[in-house]
Design a protein around this motif. Structure first.
Motif, mmCIF file in Angstrom:
data_model
loop_
_atom_site.group_PDB
_atom_site.id
_atom_site.type_symbol
_atom_site.label_atom_id
_atom_site.label_comp_id
_atom_site.label_asym_id
_atom_site.label_seq_id
_atom_site.Cartn_x
_atom_site.Cartn_y
_atom_site.Cartn_z
ATOM 1 N N ALA A 60 0.827 -1.201 0.000
ATOM 2 C CA ALA A 60 0.000 0.000 0.000
ATOM 3 C C ALA A 60 0.863 1.253 0.000
ATOM 4 C CB ALA A 60 -0.932 0.003 1.220
ATOM 5 N N ALA A 61 1.935 1.220 0.764
ATOM 6 C CA ALA A 61 2.829 2.378 0.815
ATOM 7 C C ALA A 61 3.488 2.619 -0.539
ATOM 8 C CB ALA A 61 3.898 2.163 1.884
ATOM 9 N N LEU A 62 3.836 1.525 -1.217
ATOM 10 C CA LEU A 62 4.502 1.664 -2.515
ATOM 11 C C LEU A 62 3.545 2.134 -3.593
ATOM 12 C CD1 LEU A 62 6.710 -1.558 -2.532
ATOM 13 C CD2 LEU A 62 7.519 0.791 -2.357
ATOM 14 N N ALA A 63 2.253 1.878 -3.392
ATOM 15 C CA ALA A 63 1.281 2.144 -4.448
ATOM 16 C C ALA A 63 0.433 3.383 -4.191
ATOM 17 C CB ALA A 63 0.365 0.931 -4.616
ATOM 18 N N THR A 64 0.819 4.242 -3.279
ATOM 19 C CA THR A 64 0.040 5.439 -3.007
ATOM 20 C C THR A 64 0.067 6.352 -4.214
ATOM 21 O OG1 THR A 64 1.987 6.466 -2.047
ATOM 22 C CG2 THR A 64 0.454 5.394 -0.537
ATOM 23 N N PRO A 65 -1.012 7.139 -4.440
ATOM 24 C CA PRO A 65 -1.056 8.016 -5.602
ATOM 25 C C PRO A 65 0.135 8.956 -5.694
ATOM 26 C CG PRO A 65 -3.226 7.855 -4.601
ATOM 27 C CD PRO A 65 -2.284 7.137 -3.688
ATOM 28 N N ALA A 66 0.660 9.399 -4.554
ATOM 29 C CA ALA A 66 1.785 10.332 -4.578
ATOM 30 C C ALA A 66 3.013 9.717 -5.225
ATOM 31 C CB ALA A 66 2.119 10.771 -3.154
ATOM 32 N N ALA A 73 2.796 7.187 -7.576
ATOM 33 C CA ALA A 73 2.473 6.585 -8.862
ATOM 34 C C ALA A 73 3.411 7.150 -9.924
ATOM 35 C CB ALA A 73 1.015 6.888 -9.231
ATOM 36 N N LYS A 74 3.952 6.283 -10.792
ATOM 37 C CA LYS A 74 4.978 6.740 -11.729
ATOM 38 C C LYS A 74 4.657 6.438 -13.186
ATOM 39 C CE LYS A 74 7.609 2.592 -10.529
ATOM 40 N NZ LYS A 74 8.906 2.060 -10.074
ATOM 41 N N TRP A 75 3.755 5.509 -13.461
ATOM 42 C CA TRP A 75 3.450 5.184 -14.844
ATOM 43 C C TRP A 75 2.434 6.165 -15.412
ATOM 44 C CZ3 TRP A 75 5.706 1.788 -18.108
ATOM 45 C CH2 TRP A 75 6.557 0.820 -17.548
ATOM 46 N N LEU A 76 2.706 6.629 -16.629
ATOM 47 C CA LEU A 76 1.793 7.509 -17.344
ATOM 48 C C LEU A 76 1.269 6.779 -18.576
ATOM 49 C CD1 LEU A 76 3.950 10.784 -17.343
ATOM 50 C CD2 LEU A 76 2.111 10.191 -15.750
ATOM 51 N N ARG A 77 0.121 7.228 -19.058
ATOM 52 C CA ARG A 77 -0.464 6.675 -20.284
ATOM 53 C C ARG A 77 -0.705 7.814 -21.265
ATOM 54 N NH1 ARG A 77 -5.560 2.644 -21.564
ATOM 55 N NH2 ARG A 77 -6.283 3.717 -23.440
ATOM 56 N N ALA A 78 -0.203 7.653 -22.490
ATOM 57 C CA ALA A 78 -0.460 8.613 -23.564
ATOM 58 C C ALA A 78 -1.355 7.958 -24.601
ATOM 59 C CB ALA A 78 0.841 9.064 -24.207
ATOM 60 N N ASP A 79 -2.368 8.678 -25.033
ATOM 61 C CA ASP A 79 -3.288 8.193 -26.055
ATOM 62 C C ASP A 79 -3.205 9.089 -27.282
ATOM 63 O OD1 ASP A 79 -5.438 5.994 -25.015
ATOM 64 O OD2 ASP A 79 -4.703 7.223 -23.361
ATOM 65 N N THR A 80 -2.942 8.483 -28.441
ATOM 66 C CA THR A 80 -3.002 9.195 -29.710
ATOM 67 C C THR A 80 -4.012 8.471 -30.588
ATOM 68 O OG1 THR A 80 -1.383 7.937 -31.010
ATOM 69 C CG2 THR A 80 -0.501 9.530 -29.422
ATOM 70 N N GLU A 120 -3.585 0.625 -11.079
ATOM 71 C CA GLU A 120 -3.017 0.392 -12.405
ATOM 72 C C GLU A 120 -1.503 0.528 -12.385
ATOM 73 O OE1 GLU A 120 -6.583 2.034 -15.325
ATOM 74 O OE2 GLU A 120 -5.245 3.467 -14.331
ATOM 75 N N ASP A 121 -1.024 1.497 -11.615
ATOM 76 C CA ASP A 121 0.417 1.731 -11.523
ATOM 77 C C ASP A 121 1.139 0.531 -10.921
ATOM 78 O OD1 ASP A 121 2.627 3.931 -11.606
ATOM 79 O OD2 ASP A 121 2.785 3.074 -9.601
ATOM 80 N N ALA A 122 0.566 -0.028 -9.879
ATOM 81 C CA ALA A 122 1.172 -1.193 -9.238
ATOM 82 C C ALA A 122 1.042 -2.438 -10.116
ATOM 83 C CB ALA A 122 0.508 -1.445 -7.883
ATOM 84 N N LEU A 123 -0.006 -2.484 -10.918
ATOM 85 C CA LEU A 123 -0.302 -3.668 -11.725
ATOM 86 C C LEU A 123 0.510 -3.733 -13.011
ATOM 87 C CD1 LEU A 123 -2.166 -6.143 -12.016
ATOM 88 C CD2 LEU A 123 -3.874 -4.633 -13.070
ATOM 89 N N LEU A 124 0.829 -2.587 -13.585
ATOM 90 C CA LEU A 124 1.410 -2.582 -14.920
ATOM 91 C C LEU A 124 2.724 -3.366 -15.036
ATOM 92 C CD1 LEU A 124 1.118 0.093 -17.566
ATOM 93 C CD2 LEU A 124 3.345 -0.957 -17.246
ATOM 94 N N PRO A 125 3.678 -3.243 -14.108
ATOM 95 C CA PRO A 125 4.899 -4.054 -14.233
ATOM 96 C C PRO A 125 4.619 -5.556 -14.222
ATOM 97 C CG PRO A 125 5.225 -2.265 -12.663
ATOM 98 C CD PRO A 125 3.765 -2.310 -12.969
ATOM 99 N N LEU A 126 3.608 -5.975 -13.476
ATOM 100 C CA LEU A 126 3.265 -7.399 -13.437
ATOM 101 C C LEU A 126 2.606 -7.842 -14.737
ATOM 102 C CD1 LEU A 126 1.962 -7.658 -9.760
ATOM 103 C CD2 LEU A 126 4.208 -8.289 -10.667
ATOM 104 N N ARG A 127 1.799 -6.969 -15.327
ATOM 105 C CA ARG A 127 1.227 -7.289 -16.634
ATOM 106 C C ARG A 127 2.334 -7.427 -17.678
ATOM 107 N NH1 ARG A 127 -1.862 -2.557 -18.808
ATOM 108 N NH2 ARG A 127 -3.173 -2.978 -17.013
ATOM 109 N N LEU A 128 3.296 -6.505 -17.629
ATOM 110 C CA LEU A 128 4.431 -6.561 -18.556
ATOM 111 C C LEU A 128 5.185 -7.879 -18.409
ATOM 112 C CD1 LEU A 128 6.369 -3.167 -18.810
ATOM 113 C CD2 LEU A 128 5.685 -4.692 -20.658
ATOM 114 N N GLU A 129 5.399 -8.274 -17.174
ATOM 115 C CA GLU A 129 6.117 -9.526 -16.922
ATOM 116 C C GLU A 129 5.323 -10.719 -17.449
ATOM 117 O OE1 GLU A 129 9.513 -11.403 -15.819
ATOM 118 O OE2 GLU A 129 9.168 -9.273 -15.425
ATOM 119 N N ARG A 130 4.003 -10.691 -17.252
ATOM 120 C CA ARG A 130 3.169 -11.815 -17.696
ATOM 121 C C ARG A 130 3.157 -11.941 -19.211
ATOM 122 N NH1 ARG A 130 -1.752 -12.549 -19.831
ATOM 123 N NH2 ARG A 130 -2.464 -10.403 -19.553
#
Length: 510
Positions: free
Chosen positions: A14-20, A22-29, A292-302
């Motif tokens: 929980a401490a690692l995943a707090t909004p403050a 959060a490091k992953w961004l998403r760009a949509d084009t 989503e921020d906490a999940l994305l590295p695990l999705r990448l790994e999967r």
């Protein structure tokens, strides 16, 4: 004691995943979904350049500039070695980026290292190379030989843009200079007729890529050879023998080799577009939620593990731990169900996969991919029955049909719906074949969809259409020979069909 340990772990996550934090961004084009850990300004600039690159390719090949309904997803990791570790599962890889036309959706992984040997940054060249593969697979319906598939990607990898947005195309690939200048040269005839997989070591492969780029550059830019590449590609697509097609288009191959060597010594020219390349549509950049921020590295790994049970099992266990913090996120439960389902049959816990996907759908009943996965799990349950009934198969198709209604532009539910009839042992009805055709139109780079659609066309008597689909991937160095196998199977089907027709005609004459 066990409960205390879980609580401490959950608190730590929980401490690692707090909004403050959060490091992953998403760009949509209009044509891309891009995930990156960089800052918003650099990601926006990157997304705009990538959209410009797509527009440059579209203008070059006179393609529609309509928004892409099935956008390519791109993940940018910090360093090239991070991308290499994802694809190989171990550190020390020389792979700095890769593209995969995955059945669950095509994606590319690259990095953000702005190392400049000479010319454009290596990170940009890596991604432009990989996207060129995607562009060719998705939009060019012709068959291309292996050397040109790689030469095309290398040629366009160095596209850059001036300060006012004009495209510069055809700049040298300086990273190939060492191999081209110091390693033994690959003769033009060998380059034209041999697959890159036949190269015995990484040095030879580097020379292969470099010579493929050099030949592509010469054929695109040397006025004395104007039109030869087009004639060569046309001959390949007529089914001409590779050597005959090359000689008819390029002339004596020994002379071609000499010309190629001389061309390497000349100053390289490149083209600059007459007008700036506009960035069509808006580029939106948002921060991911804490879940989503906490999940994305695990999705990448999967998605990178590609059936590696040990890696997937670790992802599954990490997802279970993360569920203690983000148990209200449907995406997390879908990822957990997917990780469990992707384990080998003897290690898969079907009940756990079903429980996780049910939790995802309880949170978001219209989650597209969770509904498709539920259909697959139900298929396994039906196939395990001694006497499956039509109602059982209707139940399988129900969540898949909902997924299609939720997102008609996602090819995965369309293909999954078609496949349920094959799983049932039935000939797919016209509506399922139409859906398969739509799935192919949305993702022609997907080999499974291409193969199924080719056989569907052949079964319907359209052998010319089926063979055209097979020819487009028959020489692809990335597909492990699937295209060649498909071509041979379809040719055999056509010959059997001719035999049946001849026998029927003979019987009618008696």
């Amino acid at each position: 004691m066990h409960g205390i340990r879980i609580t401490i772990l959950a608190a730590g996550l929980a401490a690692l995943a707090t909004p403050a934090q959060a490091k992953w961004l998403r760009a949509d084009t209009e044509n891309f979904i891009i995930y990156s850990e960089g800052n918003e300004k650099s990601l926006r600039s990157f997304a705009e350049n990538l959209q410009r690159f797509d527009e440059t390719l579209r203008m070059r090949f006179n393609l529609s500039d309509a928004p892409e309904p099935n956008r390519l997803t791109i993940y940018l990791v910090p360093r090239g070695v991070d991308a290499g570790r994802l694809v190989t599962g171990k550190s020390g890889s020389f792979i700095a980026g890769w593209y995969r036309p995955d059945p669950e959706g095509s994606y590319a992984i690259s990095h953000r290292e702005n190392v400049v040997i000479k010319g454009t940054p290596q990170s940009q060249q890596t991604l432009f190379h990989e996207y060129s593969h995607h562009f060719m697979r998705r939009y060019a319906g012709a068959a291309f030989p292996a050397w040109f598939i790689e030469g095309f990607a290398e040629y366009y990898s160095t596209v850059d843009f001036t300060k006012d947005g004009k495209a510069e195309t055809g700049k040298p690939v300086y990273a190939r200079a060492y191999g081209l200048l110091t390693m033994p040269k690959i003769p033009a005839e060998t380059l034209l007729l041999q697959q890159p997989g036949a190269m015995r070591n990484s040095g030879q492969k580097d020379v292969y890529y470099g010579r493929a780029w050099l030949l592509t550059h010469m054929l695109y830019n040397d006025a004395s050879r104007a039109g030869q590449l087009a004639r060569y590609i046309e001959a390949i697509n007529r089914g001409d023998d590779g050597k005959k097609a090359a000689v008819d288009a390029f002339g004596d191959l020994a002379q071609l080799d000499k010309d190629l060597n001389r061309y390497m010594a000349k100053p390289m020219t490149f083209r600059t577009s007459s007008e700036p390349v506009a960035v069509r549509g808006k580029v939106g950049v948002v921060a991911l939620s804490a879940a989503e921020d906490a999940l994305l590295p695990l999705r990448l790994e999967r998605i990178s593990a590609m059936r590696d049970d040990a890696r997937i099992a670790k992802v599954r266990d990490d997802l279970k731990a993360l569920s203690q913090v983000h148990g209200g996120d449907a995406g997390l439960w879908f990822e957990l169900a997917s990780a469990e389902w992707e384990m080998d049959d003897d290690k898969r816990d079907v009940a756990a996969a079903r429980a996780a996907v049910d939790k995802a759908l309880a949170i978001d009943p219209k989650h597209v991919r969770a509904n498709v996965l539920l259909g697959r799990i139900l298929t396994a349950e039906v196939e395990a029955k001694a006497d499956p009934q039509p109602a059982d198969w209707n139940a399988v198709r129900k969540p898949i049909a909902l997924a299609n209604r939720t997102n008609p532009d996602d090819p995965v539910p369309l293909y999954a719906y078609f496949k349920t009839f094959l799983d049932q042992g039935m000939r797919p009805p016209p509506i399922a074949i139409q859906g398969l055709g739509r799935a192919f139109a949305l993702a022609p780079e997907n080999i499974a969809t291409r193969v199924s659609y080719a056989f569907a066309l052949a079964n319907g008597g359209d052998f010319d259409g089926a063979l055209k689909l097979a020819q487009a991937v028959a020489f692809d160095p990335h597909d492990g020979g699937q295209g060649e196998q498909l071509l041979a199977q379809l040719e055999a089907m056509r010959e059997r069909s001719k035999g049946r027709t001849s026998a029927a005609d003979a019987a009618a004459d008696e």
